[in-house]
Each structure stands twice: as C-alpha cells, then as structure tokens.
Scaffold this active site. Sequence first.
Site, PDB file in Angstrom:
ATOM      1  N   ARG A 160      69.274  75.793 133.518  1.00  0.00           N
ATOM      2  CA  ARG A 160      68.448  76.955 133.134  1.00  0.00           C
ATOM      3  C   ARG A 160      66.949  76.621 133.195  1.00  0.00           C
ATOM      4  O   ARG A 160      66.164  77.068 132.356  1.00  0.00           O
ATOM      5  CB  ARG A 160      68.787  77.441 131.715  1.00  0.00           C
ATOM      6  N   SER A 234      72.541  85.020 127.231  1.00  0.00           N
ATOM      7  CA  SER A 234      72.494  83.892 126.287  1.00  0.00           C
ATOM      8  C   SER A 234      71.084  83.757 125.729  1.00  0.00           C
ATOM      9  O   SER A 234      70.131  83.624 126.490  1.00  0.00           O
ATOM     10  CB  SER A 234      72.835  82.584 126.999  1.00  0.00           C
ATOM     11  N   GLU A 330      66.691  80.063 125.092  1.00  0.00           N
ATOM     12  CA  GLU A 330      66.715  80.114 126.557  1.00  0.00           C
ATOM     13  C   GLU A 330      65.777  81.198 127.080  1.00  0.00           C
ATOM     14  O   GLU A 330      65.237  81.102 128.170  1.00  0.00           O
ATOM     15  CB  GLU A 330      68.154  80.395 127.021  1.00  0.00           C
TER      16      GLU A 330
END
Length: 334
Positions: A160, A234, A330
């Site tokens: 990510r 997420s 995130e």
Amino acid sequence: MQLKQNVSLKPYNTFGIDVSAEYFTEVNDIFDLSEITELPQQKRILGGGSNILLTHQVSGLVVHNKLKGITIEKEDDNHIWLNVQAGEVWHDLVLYAINKGLGGIENLALIPGTVGASPMQNIGAYGVEVKDTIESVTFWYWKEKVFLTYSNRDCAFGYRDSIFKTQLKEKAFITSVVYKLSKKPKYNISYGAVEQEVESMGVKELSVKAIAYAVMNIRTSKLPDPKKIGNAGSFFKNPTITKKHFKLLCTRYQSIPSYPISEDMVKIPAGWLIERSGWKGYKKGDIGVHAKQALVLVNYGNAKGTEIWKLSSEILKSVKEQFNIELEREVQVW
Ligand code: EPU
C-alpha cells in the site's frame, strides 16, 4: 480550464464528507496542466477520492483528474501493454481487461477509485498487487513543469505504498499508467475465499472473467458499497510484528490469523485486532465500524471527517493497549 471557488467536495470522496475546497478545477486534457501550474494557489490532487479522509475545509486549489482513454501501446504473442489515462475508473479498466481475456488485474475487480490511484497506494486484494502489472507511470512534475515517466522500479512500490505517497507526495500529478497484461494468464486463486467462491459458483474452467466475478461476489458480500454507505475501504494497514511478539500473543489468543513475511516478521490482519478489541459493528450517530469487516470505518450519513478521525484514534488506542501493536492509517488525511 475553469477555476471555481468554494466547491463542495462531497461528490468527490467516497466517504461522502461534506467540506469545501477554496478553489477547484478539473484536468480534462494534459494541456490544462501548464495553465494550472501558473496559478499561485497550493495544489492538491484528487483522483477518485476513494482513499481519503477530509477533516477540514481545503485551502488552496483542488485539482480533479478527468483524463480518459485506453490505448494499446504494443503487444507480442504473450502480452499486451495498455496505456491508460489516470482519470479512468479502475473497475472499468478491469472490465475492459476481462472482456478481452487479458490477465493480471482480475483479482483487483471492484476496488473503488481511479487508475491514477492504483500506483499511488499500490492497490491490492486477494493475493495480487497492482505493482506486478505496472510497467511505467507518467506524471506531471509541478516544480519543473515537465512530464516524467518512471519505470516500475523507480516507483518504489511497497505494501500500500509508493514514491507517490512519500517523496513525490503532492509533487506529481499522475497522467497515465502503462499496464502489462497477459494474453496467457496465470490464475491466482491462492486466497482461500476466492477458491471457495469459484467452486460454489460451479465454474468448470477457470478464466479471468470467472475469477473477477468471484472477487466481485466476495467484495459485495463483505465490503460496503460507497454509493450507499460512505467509506474508504481499509482504513488501516495490516501491521507487521516480530515473531517473538507474535508467539507471545499466541499464548493468549490461539486463533490469531497471520501471514509470514520473512524469517522474523509476520503480518496480522488489522480487522481481526479491531474486532477483538470490541469495535466491530460499533455505531454512534453517523459514524461506525462496518459490521462485516472491522477494517472499514463508515459514514452512515452526515458524519464529519473529524469524528471519523477521532474514532480511528480510539481504535488505535484500544489495539495498542490490548495487543501492544501500533496500527497505521492507510487512508490519506487532508
Ligand atoms: N478478520 C476478522 N475480522 C474482521 C475482518 C477480518 O477476524 O472484521 C480476519 C478474517 O477472518 C481473516 C483475516 O482477518 O482471517 C483477513 O481478512 P480479509 O480476507 O477480509 O482481508 P484483510 O486482511 O482484512 C486485506 C486488504 C483489503 C483486501 C483484502 C482481500 C489491507 C489493509 N486490506 O484485508 O483491501 O480487499 O485483504 O485481499 O491490506 C483496501 O485496501 O481498501 C481493501 C479493502
């Protein structure tokens, strides 16, 4: 190029947070970029707005990427290189690929957002990361007023993560991405849920289409549709901890899921940690933690970004207290 003032960003972020941008403009053509560069305002780049939490009014100029188009750059017997403009909707690209039987991104079906966001956070799901198909990324470098093309290696992809989230944050406006897709796909159904879904769909012969549909079924059963319930996928990354720490946790929690990363490190699903900290299904006013996937924070209506931020801080605190693990957000926070 049209410069607007005081524009609500609610339609431009999947969390559905209603804050305004002081200035707002759209890039429909790469030639707009040099004009925008001359404007004195500080610039912020907005793609599909699917990985962002807006916590206050945005000062300066928000630049919305609307560059569209998919062209075949080259092909050989085994591969095809697609040059895709950054404002294309990611899932539309997945549909384009699966309809042509091209492999590589079928496991990434239904991820919200745009093509430009795919290298930014190296989107990933069900055992696949987009970095494995990215050949190069082209962007406008505001400071030098030039287009630059970075190879896959230059992008410094991680979990990510990429150079566009770190060194080049707010400095690069991604205009296009070249994906190398396979004409002879290797299917990846190693992620248990995908294999099960393919089976229960009664698929006799695997295909990129079958896998994409299996992934779509799993996602729609677990993850909230941002068109109905505001969310940014997420909210946290899955944390990596030492094996020593993991063994200690195992003495208290036998069922803790984990994925080995290296000899000394393991990754733990943040969703499990958050659920075990008692947050799954939490709801207060318009904010909440999704009932089917604790990793996803949701806006049930008119939540403020600051309320969601505060909820995420409380979750961080609980997980730290219970597991001695520091979760990392995130999403990008503005
Ligand atoms: N789990 C729980 N409780 C929860 C959620 C998950 O116990 O509320 C457990 C599950 O039972 C399973 C494990 O955690 O054992 C993993 O769950 P899942 O397969 O749903 O995946 P994840 O690790 O929670 C990651 C990605 C998702 C991606 C899925 C599938 C991150 C931060 N998230 O989630 O990506 O769709 O894997 O590959 O890596 C996103 O980035 O926005 C996103 C949705």
